[in-house]
Design a protein around this motif. Structure first.
Motif, PDB file in Angstrom:
ATOM      1  N   UNK A 154       0.795  -1.083   0.106  1.00  0.00           N
ATOM      2  CA  UNK A 154      -0.177  -0.152  -0.055  1.00  0.00           C
ATOM      3  C   UNK A 154       1.024   1.405  -0.074  1.00  0.00           C
ATOM      4  N   UNK A 155       2.006   1.299   0.933  1.00  0.00           N
ATOM      5  CA  UNK A 155       2.877   2.472   1.008  1.00  0.00           C
ATOM      6  C   UNK A 155       3.575   2.732  -0.468  1.00  0.00           C
ATOM      7  N   UNK A 156       3.795   1.561  -1.124  1.00  0.00           N
ATOM      8  CA  UNK A 156       4.410   1.777  -2.212  1.00  0.00           C
ATOM      9  C   UNK A 156       3.381   2.460  -3.476  1.00  0.00           C
ATOM     10  N   UNK A 157       2.340   1.884  -3.203  1.00  0.00           N
ATOM     11  CA  UNK A 157       1.245   2.511  -4.332  1.00  0.00           C
ATOM     12  C   UNK A 157       0.958   4.077  -3.846  1.00  0.00           C
ATOM     13  N   UNK A 158       1.075   4.495  -2.739  1.00  0.00           N
ATOM     14  CA  UNK A 158       0.739   5.801  -2.320  1.00  0.00           C
ATOM     15  C   UNK A 158       1.952   6.569  -2.589  1.00  0.00           C
ATOM     16  N   UNK A 159       3.101   6.216  -2.329  1.00  0.00           N
ATOM     17  CA  UNK A 159       4.384   7.171  -2.761  1.00  0.00           C
ATOM     18  C   UNK A 159       4.492   7.005  -4.434  1.00  0.00           C
ATOM     19  N   UNK A 160       4.567   5.891  -5.314  1.00  0.00           N
ATOM     20  CA  UNK A 160       5.030   5.925  -6.323  1.00  0.00           C
ATOM     21  C   UNK A 160       4.261   5.729  -7.473  1.00  0.00           C
ATOM     22  N   UNK A 161       3.111   5.142  -7.371  1.00  0.00           N
ATOM     23  CA  UNK A 161       2.188   4.427  -8.165  1.00  0.00           C
ATOM     24  C   UNK A 161       1.232   5.723  -8.950  1.00  0.00           C
ATOM     25  N   UNK A 162       1.453   5.786 -10.325  1.00  0.00           N
ATOM     26  CA  UNK A 162       0.415   6.635 -10.795  1.00  0.00           C
ATOM     27  C   UNK A 162      -0.830   5.958 -11.249  1.00  0.00           C
ATOM     28  N   UNK A 163      -0.917   4.856 -11.250  1.00  0.00           N
ATOM     29  CA  UNK A 163      -2.222   3.988 -11.458  1.00  0.00           C
ATOM     30  C   UNK A 163      -2.420   2.996 -10.462  1.00  0.00           C
ATOM     31  N   UNK A 164      -3.844   2.758 -10.245  1.00  0.00           N
ATOM     32  CA  UNK A 164      -4.272   2.020  -9.294  1.00  0.00           C
ATOM     33  C   UNK A 164      -3.755   0.562  -9.501  1.00  0.00           C
ATOM     34  N   UNK A 165      -3.530  -0.394  -8.388  1.00  0.00           N
ATOM     35  CA  UNK A 165      -3.172  -1.601  -8.743  1.00  0.00           C
ATOM     36  C   UNK A 165      -4.211  -2.529  -9.306  1.00  0.00           C
ATOM     37  N   UNK A 166      -3.899  -3.340 -10.235  1.00  0.00           N
ATOM     38  CA  UNK A 166      -4.653  -4.189 -10.949  1.00  0.00           C
ATOM     39  C   UNK A 166      -5.926  -4.894 -10.150  1.00  0.00           C
ATOM     40  N   UNK A 167      -5.515  -5.242  -9.052  1.00  0.00           N
ATOM     41  CA  UNK A 167      -6.494  -6.006  -8.167  1.00  0.00           C
ATOM     42  C   UNK A 167      -7.600  -5.010  -7.897  1.00  0.00           C
ATOM     43  N   UNK A 168      -7.504  -3.799  -7.322  1.00  0.00           N
ATOM     44  CA  UNK A 168      -8.258  -2.758  -7.563  1.00  0.00           C
ATOM     45  C   UNK A 168      -9.035  -2.314  -8.538  1.00  0.00           C
ATOM     46  N   UNK A 169      -8.349  -2.100  -9.558  1.00  0.00           N
ATOM     47  CA  UNK A 169      -9.057  -2.106 -10.993  1.00  0.00           C
ATOM     48  C   UNK A 169      -9.904  -3.278 -11.363  1.00  0.00           C
ATOM     49  N   UNK A 170      -9.652  -4.599 -11.122  1.00  0.00           N
ATOM     50  CA  UNK A 170     -10.647  -5.561 -11.449  1.00  0.00           C
ATOM     51  C   UNK A 170     -12.029  -5.706 -10.534  1.00  0.00           C
TER      52      UNK A 170
END
Ligand SMILES: [Zn+2]
Length: 405
Positions: A384-400
């Protein structure tokens, strides 16, 4: 300026093997096996490590240069200050800083961009090709820097204590111009792009795209095929450009291996970015944040000049402040990155919802994202922390999961 469907905004260094060899079309729409999941997680961790190490090294380099060499009496400043015009001195200083930075970051770029991508069978580039691409990217960076950085100092010399306001307005203007020119001038340096006119399924795909884009202001003539397969097995699509250069680019890796329904859903996602005016919103946000950023630079550089025992004289603003200027810009943009990424993830969710609503292809949407995860070896649920800090796109699991809500 672009908005893409996958995790990577610019898939430039990510490349793969032959899709014919590496893809089993029958199973790519299914969930990942435990082995595939473990592989994606291991790749994600290694890429994250390289990303973090690269950033830390950048910061150490800039801090060291700013403190040790970015002072009026340092040997480097004495060497740079010659009989040349001051504009040339700033440009020379910038080129030296960039060259030093490229040299120390090269091992990480090479490992993350070439070694890892081959180890995980994502790249099909030879070392020579990878190096040529790396060189082109860095040359482009140098070309921009030797124009923009002296330009910024000229603004300080001419506009004095209001320079930061004029610089932010200039940054906004430049973003609009680059947003317009990038798809026609910069993208072709890295990818071959051509109209959608080849392949057996093209007629059906064109007809679907025509239907789904009706009334949105995007014409099928504005849809292009981007040749990515020569260097990567990863798939991606993106919206790019402003006004007349506005276009949707779909990777051949996606066009050739996804079903027509899946292509329609991904295309609808890109239309979602267009309809919600995401590129304009990002440009406006960037303009606002450059305003605060340049103001902070003005304040910190002023303090540094006073610490070095001089009064601030904007008409003769010293160029030894350059490494500190770059350090402040880097720190400022790094600290705002989580906010920018949160905004970007919000836009991605909006585009996903738009795609689901316009196509009603819930299953094709899910199988498209499973394929993307599999083909690109993306960890579907990273930390989760990695997503908050670095990801410009939501994780695939969330998008599914969005398709089930
Ligand atoms: Zn997107």
């Amino acid at each position: 300026m672009e908005e893409s469907v996958g995790k990577e905004k610019q898939p430039e260094t990510k490349s793969p093997s032959d899709p014919e060899e590496s893809l089993d079309i029958g199973k790519v729409g299914e969930s990942m096996t435990p082995e595939e999941l473990a592989e994606a997680k291991a790749l994600g961790q290694r890429e994250l490590f390289c990303e973090l190490a690269g950033r830390v090294i950048d910061l150490i380099f800039l801090t060291a240069v700013a403190l040790l060499l970015g002072r009026p009496d340092s040997w480097l400043m004495k060497w740079i200050a010659g009989d040349y015009p001051v504009t040339f001195q700033v440009a020379l200083f910038m080129v030296l800083l960039l060259a030093g930075n490229m040299l120390i970051s090269f091992p990480f770029s090479f490992y993350a961009g070439h070694v890892l991508q081959h180890r995980y069978q994502l790249s099909r580039q030879s070392f020579r090709k990878w190096f040529w691409r790396w060189g082109k990217r860095n040359l482009l960076e140098v070309a921009f820097a030797v124009v923009l950085i002296p330009g910024l100092y000229w603004l300080i010399w001419l506009c004095h204590d209001w320079w930061w306001l004029v610089a932010a307005a200039g940054f906004f203007l430049l973003s609009v111009i680059l947003g317009q020119l990038a798809p026609v001038l910069i993208l072709p340096i890295f990818y071959k792009v051509k109209p959608l006119d080849e392949g057996e399924r093209t007629d059906e795909i064109k007809e679907r795209l025509h239907r789904i884009s009706a009334g949105t202001g995007i014409a099928v003539e504005g849809v292009f095929r981007m040749e990515m397969s020569a260097e990567t097995s990863k798939a991606n699509a993106m919206l790019a450009g402003l006004g007349k250069t506005r276009r949707i680019l779909i990777g051949d890796t996606l066009l050739d291996h996804f079903t027509v329904d899946e292509i329609e859903v991904i295309f609808a996602h890109e239309i979602g970015h267009h309809v919600h005016r995401h590129i304009w919103k990002l440009i406006c946000f960037g303009g606002l944040y450059s305003l605060v950023g340049f103001y902070v630079c003005n304040w910190v550089l002023g303090l540094w000049i006073e610490l070095n025992g001089a009064a601030i004289d904007y008409a003769n603003f010293p160029i030894y402040t350059l490494p500190l200027l770059l350090l402040v810009i880097t720190l400022f943009s790094t600290s705002l990155e989580p906010l920018q990424n949160a905004l970007s993830r919000h836009f991605e969710r909006q585009a996903d919802r738009y795609a689901l609503k316009q196509t009603s292809f819930r299953e094709a949407y899910q199988s498209a994202f499973r394929k993307l995860a599999r083909q690109n070896k993306d960890d579907p649920s990273p930390n989760r922390l990695e997503v908050i800090l670095f990801h410009s796109h939501p994780p695939i699991a969330e998008r599914l999961a969005l398709a089930d809500s």
